[in-house]
Design a protein around this motif. Sequence first.
Motif, PDB file in Angstrom:
ATOM      1  N   ASP A  89       0.864  -1.192   0.000  1.00 21.04           N
ATOM      2  CA  ASP A  89       0.000   0.000   0.000  1.00 21.04           C
ATOM      3  C   ASP A  89       0.893   1.232   0.000  1.00 21.04           C
ATOM      4  OD1 ASP A  89      -1.993   1.830   0.190  1.00 21.04           O
ATOM      5  OD2 ASP A  89      -3.028   0.858   1.864  1.00 21.04           O
ATOM      6  N   TYR A  90       1.507   1.487  -1.152  1.00 22.02           N
ATOM      7  CA  TYR A  90       2.533   2.529  -1.233  1.00 22.02           C
ATOM      8  C   TYR A  90       1.966   3.918  -0.938  1.00 22.02           C
ATOM      9  CZ  TYR A  90       5.973   5.699  -3.224  1.00 22.02           C
ATOM     10  OH  TYR A  90       6.855   6.718  -3.401  1.00 22.02           O
ATOM     11  N   GLU A  91       0.787   4.222  -1.452  1.00 19.16           N
ATOM     12  CA  GLU A  91       0.226   5.557  -1.269  1.00 19.16           C
ATOM     13  C   GLU A  91      -0.028   5.865   0.199  1.00 19.16           C
ATOM     14  OE1 GLU A  91      -0.168   8.109  -3.222  1.00 19.16           O
ATOM     15  OE2 GLU A  91       0.872   6.971  -4.768  1.00 19.16           O
ATOM     16  N   ARG A  92      -0.558   4.884   0.914  1.00 17.72           N
ATOM     17  CA  ARG A  92      -0.813   5.109   2.342  1.00 17.72           C
ATOM     18  C   ARG A  92       0.504   5.266   3.103  1.00 17.72           C
ATOM     19  NH1 ARG A  92      -4.299   0.955   5.896  1.00 17.72           N
ATOM     20  NH2 ARG A  92      -5.687   1.256   4.128  1.00 17.72           N
ATOM     21  N   THR A  93       1.491   4.411   2.774  1.00 19.08           N
ATOM     22  CA  THR A  93       2.799   4.514   3.429  1.00 19.08           C
ATOM     23  C   THR A  93       3.424   5.878   3.193  1.00 19.08           C
ATOM     24  OG1 THR A  93       3.129   2.134   3.113  1.00 19.08           O
ATOM     25  CG2 THR A  93       5.069   3.451   3.610  1.00 19.08           C
ATOM     26  N   ARG A  94       3.331   6.363   1.933  1.00 17.21           N
ATOM     27  CA  ARG A  94       3.902   7.675   1.616  1.00 17.21           C
ATOM     28  C   ARG A  94       3.204   8.788   2.384  1.00 17.21           C
ATOM     29  NH1 ARG A  94       2.891  11.680  -1.900  1.00 17.21           N
ATOM     30  NH2 ARG A  94       1.054  10.611  -2.670  1.00 17.21           N
ATOM     31  N   ARG A  95       1.874   8.658   2.513  1.00 20.50           N
ATOM     32  CA  ARG A  95       1.123   9.679   3.238  1.00 20.50           C
ATOM     33  C   ARG A  95       1.519   9.708   4.725  1.00 20.50           C
ATOM     34  NH1 ARG A  95      -3.433   8.001   1.704  1.00 20.50           N
ATOM     35  NH2 ARG A  95      -4.278   7.042   3.576  1.00 20.50           N
ATOM     36  N   TYR A  96       1.642   8.522   5.309  1.00 21.19           N
ATOM     37  CA  TYR A  96       2.044   8.449   6.712  1.00 21.19           C
ATOM     38  C   TYR A  96       3.479   8.945   6.907  1.00 21.19           C
ATOM     39  CZ  TYR A  96      -2.122   5.719   7.925  1.00 21.19           C
ATOM     40  OH  TYR A  96      -3.399   5.322   8.147  1.00 21.19           O
ATOM     41  N   TRP A  97       4.344   8.581   5.962  1.00 27.16           N
ATOM     42  CA  TRP A  97       5.753   8.987   6.089  1.00 27.16           C
ATOM     43  C   TRP A  97       5.894  10.489   6.036  1.00 27.16           C
ATOM     44  CZ3 TRP A  97      10.281   8.178   7.847  1.00 27.16           C
ATOM     45  CH2 TRP A  97      11.384   8.830   7.321  1.00 27.16           C
ATOM     46  N   GLN A  98       5.108  11.173   5.216  1.00 34.53           N
ATOM     47  CA  GLN A  98       5.172  12.621   5.129  1.00 34.53           C
ATOM     48  C   GLN A  98       4.788  13.266   6.460  1.00 34.53           C
ATOM     49  OE1 GLN A  98       2.665  13.448   1.759  1.00 34.53           O
ATOM     50  NE2 GLN A  98       4.354  13.273   0.282  1.00 34.53           N
ATOM     51  N   ARG A  99       3.860  12.664   7.178  1.00 34.01           N
ATOM     52  CA  ARG A  99       3.506  13.192   8.509  1.00 34.01           C
ATOM     53  C   ARG A  99       4.593  12.838   9.523  1.00 34.01           C
ATOM     54  NH1 ARG A  99      -2.337  10.433   8.884  1.00 34.01           N
ATOM     55  NH2 ARG A  99      -3.263  11.233   6.966  1.00 34.01           N
ATOM     56  N   PHE A 100       5.065  11.580   9.441  1.00 31.23           N
ATOM     57  CA  PHE A 100       6.007  11.096  10.455  1.00 31.23           C
ATOM     58  C   PHE A 100       7.334  11.840  10.406  1.00 31.23           C
ATOM     59  CE2 PHE A 100       9.270   8.184  12.035  1.00 31.23           C
ATOM     60  CZ  PHE A 100       8.720   7.780  13.229  1.00 31.23           C
ATOM     61  N   ARG A 101       7.853  12.148   9.209  1.00 31.31           N
ATOM     62  CA  ARG A 101       9.179  12.734   9.076  1.00 31.31           C
ATOM     63  C   ARG A 101       9.242  14.171   9.556  1.00 31.31           C
ATOM     64  NH1 ARG A 101      10.069  13.569   2.548  1.00 31.31           N
ATOM     65  NH2 ARG A 101       8.547  15.247   2.267  1.00 31.31           N
ATOM     66  N   LYS A 102       8.091  14.785   9.842  1.00 34.19           N
ATOM     67  CA  LYS A 102       8.096  16.130  10.411  1.00 34.19           C
ATOM     68  C   LYS A 102       8.719  16.122  11.806  1.00 34.19           C
ATOM     69  CE  LYS A 102       4.006  17.608   7.827  1.00 34.19           C
ATOM     70  NZ  LYS A 102       2.579  17.989   7.909  1.00 34.19           N
ATOM     71  N   ASN A 103       8.684  14.971  12.462  1.00 30.81           N
ATOM     72  CA  ASN A 103       9.301  14.822  13.775  1.00 30.81           C
ATOM     73  C   ASN A 103      10.711  14.258  13.573  1.00 30.81           C
ATOM     74  OD1 ASN A 103      10.106  14.109  16.374  1.00 30.81           O
ATOM     75  ND2 ASN A 103       8.038  13.525  17.004  1.00 30.81           N
ATOM     76  N   ARG A 104      11.718  15.123  13.551  1.00 31.19           N
ATOM     77  CA  ARG A 104      13.087  14.707  13.248  1.00 31.19           C
ATOM     78  C   ARG A 104      13.627  13.725  14.288  1.00 31.19           C
ATOM     79  NH1 ARG A 104      15.356  18.419   9.653  1.00 31.19           N
ATOM     80  NH2 ARG A 104      13.700  19.021   8.215  1.00 31.19           N
ATOM     81  N   LEU A 105      13.320  13.985  15.551  1.00 35.54           N
ATOM     82  CA  LEU A 105      13.807  13.083  16.608  1.00 35.54           C
ATOM     83  C   LEU A 105      13.226  11.682  16.417  1.00 35.54           C
ATOM     84  CD1 LEU A 105      15.359  12.623  19.227  1.00 35.54           C
ATOM     85  CD2 LEU A 105      13.352  13.403  20.490  1.00 35.54           C
ATOM     86  N   ALA A 106      11.947  11.617  16.037  1.00 32.33           N
ATOM     87  CA  ALA A 106      11.318  10.318  15.815  1.00 32.33           C
ATOM     88  C   ALA A 106      11.950   9.579  14.643  1.00 32.33           C
ATOM     89  CB  ALA A 106       9.815  10.495  15.574  1.00 32.33           C
ATOM     90  N   VAL A 107      12.364  10.308  13.618  1.00 29.75           N
ATOM     91  CA  VAL A 107      13.029   9.671  12.467  1.00 29.75           C
ATOM     92  C   VAL A 107      14.358   9.051  12.900  1.00 29.75           C
ATOM     93  CG1 VAL A 107      14.101  10.098  10.233  1.00 29.75           C
ATOM     94  CG2 VAL A 107      11.912  11.162  10.776  1.00 29.75           C
ATOM     95  N   VAL A 108      15.127   9.792  13.716  1.00 34.64           N
ATOM     96  CA  VAL A 108      16.400   9.262  14.216  1.00 34.64           C
ATOM     97  C   VAL A 108      16.150   8.020  15.082  1.00 34.64           C
ATOM     98  CG1 VAL A 108      18.399   9.749  15.672  1.00 34.64           C
ATOM     99  CG2 VAL A 108      17.523  11.502  14.126  1.00 34.64           C
ATOM    100  N   CYS A 109      15.150   8.102  15.951  1.00 41.56           N
ATOM    101  CA  CYS A 109      14.836   6.964  16.821  1.00 41.56           C
ATOM    102  C   CYS A 109      14.350   5.766  15.993  1.00 41.56           C
ATOM    103  CB  CYS A 109      13.770   7.366  17.846  1.00 41.56           C
ATOM    104  SG  CYS A 109      14.366   8.536  19.090  1.00 41.56           S
ATOM    105  N   ALA A 110      13.572   6.040  14.949  1.00 38.48           N
ATOM    106  CA  ALA A 110      13.100   4.945  14.097  1.00 38.48           C
ATOM    107  C   ALA A 110      14.268   4.272  13.383  1.00 38.48           C
ATOM    108  CB  ALA A 110      12.087   5.472  13.083  1.00 38.48           C
ATOM    109  N   ALA A 111      15.258   5.063  12.946  1.00 38.39           N
ATOM    110  CA  ALA A 111      16.448   4.489  12.307  1.00 38.39           C
ATOM    111  C   ALA A 111      17.202   3.605  13.293  1.00 38.39           C
ATOM    112  CB  ALA A 111      17.358   5.607  11.797  1.00 38.39           C
ATOM    113  N   TYR A 112      17.294   4.061  14.540  1.00 40.88           N
ATOM    114  CA  TYR A 112      17.948   3.224  15.562  1.00 40.88           C
ATOM    115  C   TYR A 112      17.173   1.923  15.779  1.00 40.88           C
ATOM    116  CZ  TYR A 112      19.158   1.425  20.131  1.00 40.88           C
ATOM    117  OH  TYR A 112      19.512   0.582  21.155  1.00 40.88           O
ATOM    118  N   LEU A 113      15.841   2.007  15.780  1.00 43.20           N
ATOM    119  CA  LEU A 113      15.035   0.801  16.005  1.00 43.20           C
ATOM    120  C   LEU A 113      15.159  -0.188  14.852  1.00 43.20           C
ATOM    121  CD1 LEU A 113      11.803   2.229  17.676  1.00 43.20           C
ATOM    122  CD2 LEU A 113      13.768   1.107  18.747  1.00 43.20           C
ATOM    123  N   VAL A 114      15.371   0.323  13.637  1.00 38.41           N
ATOM    124  CA  VAL A 114      15.633  -0.584  12.507  1.00 38.41           C
ATOM    125  C   VAL A 114      16.929  -1.355  12.763  1.00 38.41           C
ATOM    126  CG1 VAL A 114      16.210  -0.701  10.059  1.00 38.41           C
ATOM    127  CG2 VAL A 114      14.367   0.801  10.832  1.00 38.41           C
TER     128      VAL A 114
END
Length: 399
Positions: A89-114
């Motif tokens: 479901d690429y469109e939904r993932t892209r839509r969520y990612w655009q909201r999620f990446r606004k939080n820079r700290l969360a992006v860094v934490c998500a990279a660590y969790l990967v």
Amino acid sequence: MSTDTGLGSDPALEPIDWAELDDGRLSLEWRTWGLLLALFAIGALFCYDYFTSYRLAVGAWYTPARLDWLFLLSLVVFVFVVVVPLFTDYERTRRYWQRFRKNRLAVVCAAYLVLFFILGILSLLVLGRPSTNIEYANQPALFATIESGTVALNCAGHVTGPAVQQLCHGSLRFPFGTNDVGQSVLSLTIAGFGVSLLVALVTSMIMVPIATVVGVVAGYSGGWVDTVLMGYVDVQQTVPAFVAYIILGFVFGQSLFLIILAFGLLSWGGVARLVRSEVIQRRGELYVTAAESAGANRTTVIRKHILPNVSSTVFTATTRQIPLLILTEAAISFIVVLGDENVPSWGQFINSVTTETGGVNVELWWVWVFPLVFLVVTVFSFSVVGDALRDTLDPRSSA
């Protein structure tokens, strides 16, 4: 008949496909078929392993491999339920990612969790337990030093200083140093990733189905069913899972398997309540009323219109529960020794260098500092990502 539910103005709700109402037949997507086939394959392998004299090599840690089978099962469910939809479901993932990446700290934490997820899987399925090498016990971490010849009998790095007081320097061979039996602290730290991932994944896979079923049934049925189920949740929450584990530990012995079982079966009450509240709200929506008026039975309404709209609530609530599970496992491992599996947990490493007075051995600081740092970073990352996912999947909650 394919109909939009008129939710285009509300980004929190997904459009519902009503096509299945026309024939009422149960149709499964390829993803569901893939999940069922994978579960069948795991079940067949488990039966082969359990009922024959042959033992399959599953995972790299445990004998018997009861937790390995549970981890494999949870991993398959996670891949088909969480990972595959991100790509299909690429469109939904892209839509969520655009909201999620606004939080820079969360992006860094998500990279660590990967990274946490990858290292945890490698630790559980490939790397196995850290080996002992008593010849190189108590080696200092990189850029650290320790007295050579007494604390570190053999130094893997450079030795400097006068003959009467030589210092052993850390080396790239053991960048995080070693403990008193020569185990690499780096390998032990990666093994701790595996334990925390095991706790987070398997416990969640026990909690989520129970919480979802109870919350959906209570919220959609209402009446005495709701009263009975929520009454049970109230009773269950009066007995914390930690207390239940301590009591059961005296009966069955301390083990990681018992921790996962106790917290998986007794920690879903809060998630079930959130699901119930969401279902009650969805039950009053016009599209649900229209589906019921069109002749859809309860199973179809729940499967097609209720579950898709409460999945975000389940995912967010579970993500926010994981830090507590990891901390609780580390705390229990710090207090007691998990006997049957001899689990290489971060809590156990921290406890391994405590002194008789209850303090920690400052001289061998690398043995407990690195596990403690990664424990804190992991818990913090899950908390930040959980909050960010809540804002991403349900924008109304942050409005």
